[in-house]
Write a protein that holds these residues in place. Structure first.
Motif, PDB file in Angstrom:
ATOM      1  N   ARG A  84     -16.658   7.402   1.843  1.00 57.94           N
ATOM      2  CA  ARG A  84     -16.083   6.092   1.538  1.00 57.94           C
ATOM      3  C   ARG A  84     -15.696   6.026   0.056  1.00 57.94           C
ATOM      4  NH1 ARG A  84     -16.266   0.785   3.266  1.00 57.94           N
ATOM      5  NH2 ARG A  84     -17.585   1.336   5.053  1.00 57.94           N
ATOM      6  N   THR A  85     -16.606   6.508  -0.817  1.00 56.96           N
ATOM      7  CA  THR A  85     -16.323   6.519  -2.255  1.00 56.96           C
ATOM      8  C   THR A  85     -15.145   7.439  -2.571  1.00 56.96           C
ATOM      9  OG1 THR A  85     -18.664   6.121  -2.722  1.00 56.96           O
ATOM     10  CG2 THR A  85     -17.321   6.953  -4.534  1.00 56.96           C
ATOM     11  N   ALA A  86     -15.097   8.589  -1.887  1.00 57.20           N
ATOM     12  CA  ALA A  86     -14.004   9.538  -2.105  1.00 57.20           C
ATOM     13  C   ALA A  86     -12.665   8.924  -1.707  1.00 57.20           C
ATOM     14  CB  ALA A  86     -14.263  10.820  -1.315  1.00 57.20           C
ATOM     15  N   GLU A  87     -12.623   8.217  -0.591  1.00 59.73           N
ATOM     16  CA  GLU A  87     -11.378   7.587  -0.143  1.00 59.73           C
ATOM     17  C   GLU A  87     -10.963   6.469  -1.097  1.00 59.73           C
ATOM     18  OE1 GLU A  87      -7.971   6.959   2.023  1.00 59.73           O
ATOM     19  OE2 GLU A  87      -9.382   8.639   2.060  1.00 59.73           O
ATOM     20  N   GLU A  88     -11.933   5.731  -1.617  1.00 52.97           N
ATOM     21  CA  GLU A  88     -11.621   4.694  -2.601  1.00 52.97           C
ATOM     22  C   GLU A  88     -11.046   5.308  -3.869  1.00 52.97           C
ATOM     23  OE1 GLU A  88     -15.354   2.746  -3.031  1.00 52.97           O
ATOM     24  OE2 GLU A  88     -15.115   1.510  -1.223  1.00 52.97           O
ATOM     25  N   ARG A  89     -11.617   6.436  -4.288  1.00 51.23           N
ATOM     26  CA  ARG A  89     -11.104   7.119  -5.488  1.00 51.23           C
ATOM     27  C   ARG A  89      -9.693   7.649  -5.233  1.00 51.23           C
ATOM     28  NH1 ARG A  89     -12.644   9.274 -10.250  1.00 51.23           N
ATOM     29  NH2 ARG A  89     -11.696  11.244 -10.903  1.00 51.23           N
ATOM     30  N   LEU A  90      -9.468   8.218  -4.053  1.00 55.47           N
ATOM     31  CA  LEU A  90      -8.143   8.711  -3.701  1.00 55.47           C
ATOM     32  C   LEU A  90      -7.128   7.570  -3.698  1.00 55.47           C
ATOM     33  CD1 LEU A  90      -6.230  10.930  -2.715  1.00 55.47           C
ATOM     34  CD2 LEU A  90      -7.022  10.459  -0.391  1.00 55.47           C
ATOM     35  N   SER A  91      -7.511   6.438  -3.144  1.00 56.26           N
ATOM     36  CA  SER A  91      -6.618   5.280  -3.105  1.00 56.26           C
ATOM     37  C   SER A  91      -6.296   4.797  -4.518  1.00 56.26           C
ATOM     38  CB  SER A  91      -7.279   4.159  -2.301  1.00 56.26           C
ATOM     39  OG  SER A  91      -6.470   3.006  -2.293  1.00 56.26           O
ATOM     40  N   HIS A  92      -7.326   4.795  -5.371  1.00 55.13           N
ATOM     41  CA  HIS A  92      -7.113   4.369  -6.761  1.00 55.13           C
ATOM     42  C   HIS A  92      -6.164   5.328  -7.479  1.00 55.13           C
ATOM     43  CE1 HIS A  92      -7.982   2.787 -10.759  1.00 55.13           C
ATOM     44  NE2 HIS A  92      -8.248   4.026 -11.153  1.00 55.13           N
ATOM     45  N   LEU A  93      -6.352   6.631  -7.300  1.00 56.24           N
ATOM     46  CA  LEU A  93      -5.468   7.618  -7.925  1.00 56.24           C
ATOM     47  C   LEU A  93      -4.045   7.480  -7.392  1.00 56.24           C
ATOM     48  CD1 LEU A  93      -7.820  10.746  -7.863  1.00 56.24           C
ATOM     49  CD2 LEU A  93      -7.058   9.529  -9.901  1.00 56.24           C
ATOM     50  N   SER A  94      -3.920   7.174  -6.108  1.00 58.42           N
ATOM     51  CA  SER A  94      -2.599   7.059  -5.491  1.00 58.42           C
ATOM     52  C   SER A  94      -1.804   5.889  -6.042  1.00 58.42           C
ATOM     53  CB  SER A  94      -2.740   6.912  -3.972  1.00 58.42           C
ATOM     54  OG  SER A  94      -3.402   8.034  -3.414  1.00 58.42           O
ATOM     55  N   MET A 144       0.846  -1.192   0.000  1.00 52.85           N
ATOM     56  CA  MET A 144       0.000   0.000   0.000  1.00 52.85           C
ATOM     57  C   MET A 144       0.881   1.242   0.000  1.00 52.85           C
ATOM     58  SD  MET A 144      -3.183   1.217   0.174  1.00 52.85           S
ATOM     59  CE  MET A 144      -4.153  -0.096   0.874  1.00 52.85           C
ATOM     60  N   LYS A 145       0.695   2.087  -1.003  1.00 51.36           N
ATOM     61  CA  LYS A 145       1.486   3.303  -1.078  1.00 51.36           C
ATOM     62  C   LYS A 145       0.913   4.360  -0.136  1.00 51.36           C
ATOM     63  CE  LYS A 145       3.155   2.643  -5.795  1.00 51.36           C
ATOM     64  NZ  LYS A 145       3.260   3.211  -7.155  1.00 51.36           N
ATOM     65  N   LYS A 146       1.760   5.314   0.231  1.00 48.37           N
ATOM     66  CA  LYS A 146       1.350   6.365   1.150  1.00 48.37           C
ATOM     67  C   LYS A 146       0.182   7.157   0.580  1.00 48.37           C
ATOM     68  CE  LYS A 146       3.091  10.513   3.429  1.00 48.37           C
ATOM     69  NZ  LYS A 146       4.239  11.430   3.580  1.00 48.37           N
ATOM     70  N   ARG A 147      -0.777   7.482   1.439  1.00 50.84           N
ATOM     71  CA  ARG A 147      -1.940   8.286   1.043  1.00 50.84           C
ATOM     72  C   ARG A 147      -1.465   9.676   0.604  1.00 50.84           C
ATOM     73  NH1 ARG A 147      -6.089  11.750   3.721  1.00 50.84           N
ATOM     74  NH2 ARG A 147      -8.147  11.187   2.900  1.00 50.84           N
ATOM     75  N   LEU A 148      -1.860  10.067  -0.591  1.00 46.75           N
ATOM     76  CA  LEU A 148      -1.477  11.378  -1.099  1.00 46.75           C
ATOM     77  C   LEU A 148      -2.300  12.465  -0.425  1.00 46.75           C
ATOM     78  CD1 LEU A 148      -1.109  10.653  -4.934  1.00 46.75           C
ATOM     79  CD2 LEU A 148       0.594  10.456  -3.108  1.00 46.75           C
ATOM     80  N   ASN A 149      -1.772  13.675  -0.441  1.00 43.15           N
ATOM     81  CA  ASN A 149      -2.427  14.813   0.198  1.00 43.15           C
ATOM     82  C   ASN A 149      -3.572  15.326  -0.687  1.00 43.15           C
ATOM     83  OD1 ASN A 149      -3.170  17.124   1.520  1.00 43.15           O
ATOM     84  ND2 ASN A 149      -1.240  18.208   1.192  1.00 43.15           N
ATOM     85  N   PRO A 150      -4.829  15.189  -0.257  1.00 38.19           N
ATOM     86  CA  PRO A 150      -5.954  15.643  -1.094  1.00 38.19           C
ATOM     87  C   PRO A 150      -5.964  17.146  -1.328  1.00 38.19           C
ATOM     88  CG  PRO A 150      -6.701  14.168   0.665  1.00 38.19           C
ATOM     89  CD  PRO A 150      -5.290  14.540   0.983  1.00 38.19           C
ATOM     90  N   LYS A 151      -5.203  17.922  -0.527  1.00 38.32           N
ATOM     91  CA  LYS A 151      -5.184  19.378  -0.706  1.00 38.32           C
ATOM     92  C   LYS A 151      -4.235  19.820  -1.815  1.00 38.32           C
ATOM     93  CE  LYS A 151      -4.608  21.001   3.543  1.00 38.32           C
ATOM     94  NZ  LYS A 151      -4.600  19.857   4.469  1.00 38.32           N
TER      95      LYS A 151
END
Length: 315
Positions: free
Chosen positions: A201-211, A1-8
């Motif tokens: 939940r959907t937003a976090e899944e999308r963020l994870s996919h982009l990451s 699992m890669k580090k969570r990117l900064n959504p800001k």
């Protein structure tokens, strides 16, 4: 699992909320910011700025990666995530609001066709000299504060540093979205948000996919570097200009001191040096291709003076 990117990161923010398949996320965020309940909630919208986010655009130090959309009721909304500090953020926002408002009617239409325009500024720095992390502004009469001239304009400022120091209310949708967007949010806090709010939940899944996407991470890092370079360049340009001004001011102050007294001469020279230092700052920024309006704000010089400096540099 890669580090969570900064959504800001404004590139990532635009990817999260500003694409066709992320429309439900943008609707959820806007309803939270605008405090829309079931009665007047945004049900549908169209993202108007669909330009491709190329590496060249992402690396542009002055580029603004905002999100512009139109609701089913034809409200015009602009959302900007701003990590780097701007001294005159209110003027910048009013400029964009004026442009959106003017663009809301077509040639031949009358003023009655103007559409409501909303600008939302999400700032990763403290800006307003007011308590509270979310402030909204409308057009009210000075003496009769309850009288609003028109509801056509609405301006929001959300300041993340103030949010982090405020009491957290998990039942508040805006609190949940801001915690989701904050890169300091812990894994346990994210789990709580995901369990409580399906849209997040959907937003976090999308963020994870982009990451997990290598190209996205590359452009994300390019934008991070562009923001760091911009901050570093502006700091260096200002310090260089002020140093040049101080040196020149002391030299000119000594010359003035021959005729008017050493103390008065140095004081006046320093004042002159500060002014000339600002000019030097402006020249450095202009040579680097910085927008004239931005130069005027950063160097604290009148816009017309900056235009003249730019014209001389082109000669």
């Amino acid at each position: 699992m890669k580090k969570r990117l900064n959504p800001k990161n404004d590139y990532l923010f635009k990817r999260l909320f500003g694409e066709a398949d992320s429309k439900p996320l943008l609707i959820g965020l806007l309803n939270a910011v605008l405090r829309r309940d079931e009665r007047d909630a945004i049900a549908d919208l169209v993202v108007l700025d669909g330009k491709l986010l190329t590496k060249r655009l992402v690396e542009d130090k002055e580029g603004v990666l905002d999100i512009r959309c139109e609701t089913a009721n034809r409200e015009q909304i602009n959302v900007e995530m701003q990590v780097g500090r701007y001294r005159h953020m209110e003027k910048r926002s009013l400029f964009y609001m004026g442009r959106l408002l003017a663009d809301s009617i077509r040639e031949g239409e009358d003023y009655g066709q103007l559409k409501k325009t909303i600008c939302i500024n999400m700032l990763d720095f403290s800006f307003l000299p007011l308590e509270g992390f979310h402030r909204s502004f409308h057009l009210y009469e000075d003496a009769e504060r309850r009288f609003r001239l028109t509801d056509l304009i609405e301006l929001h400022f959300i300041e993340f540093p103030k949010f982090r120091s405020a009491p957290y209310a998990v039942a508040d949708p805006l609190h949940r979205w801001l915690r989701f967007l904050d890169e300091r949010t812990t894994h346990e806090q994210l789990e709580e948000l995901i369990a409580m709010d399906p849209t997040i939940r959907t937003a976090e899944e999308r963020l994870s996919h982009l990451s997990e996407d290598d190209m996205t991470r590359m452009l994300y890092e390019a934008r991070e570097k562009a923001n760091r370079d911009r901050i570093s360049f502006l700091k260096d340009a200002r310090e260089q200009g002020l140093e040049e001004g101080r040196e020149l001011g002391i030299a000119q102050g000594k010359e003035l001191g021959i005729a008017q007294g050493k103390e008065l001469g140095i004081a006046q020279g320093r004042e002159l040096g500060i002014a000339q230092g600002r000019v030097a700052v402006a020249r450095n920024l202009l040579k680097a291709g910085t927008d004239i309006a931005v130069v005027s704000q950063l160097a604290e010089l009148p816009l017309e003076q900056v235009r003249l400096l730019a014209a001389h540099l082109e000669e």
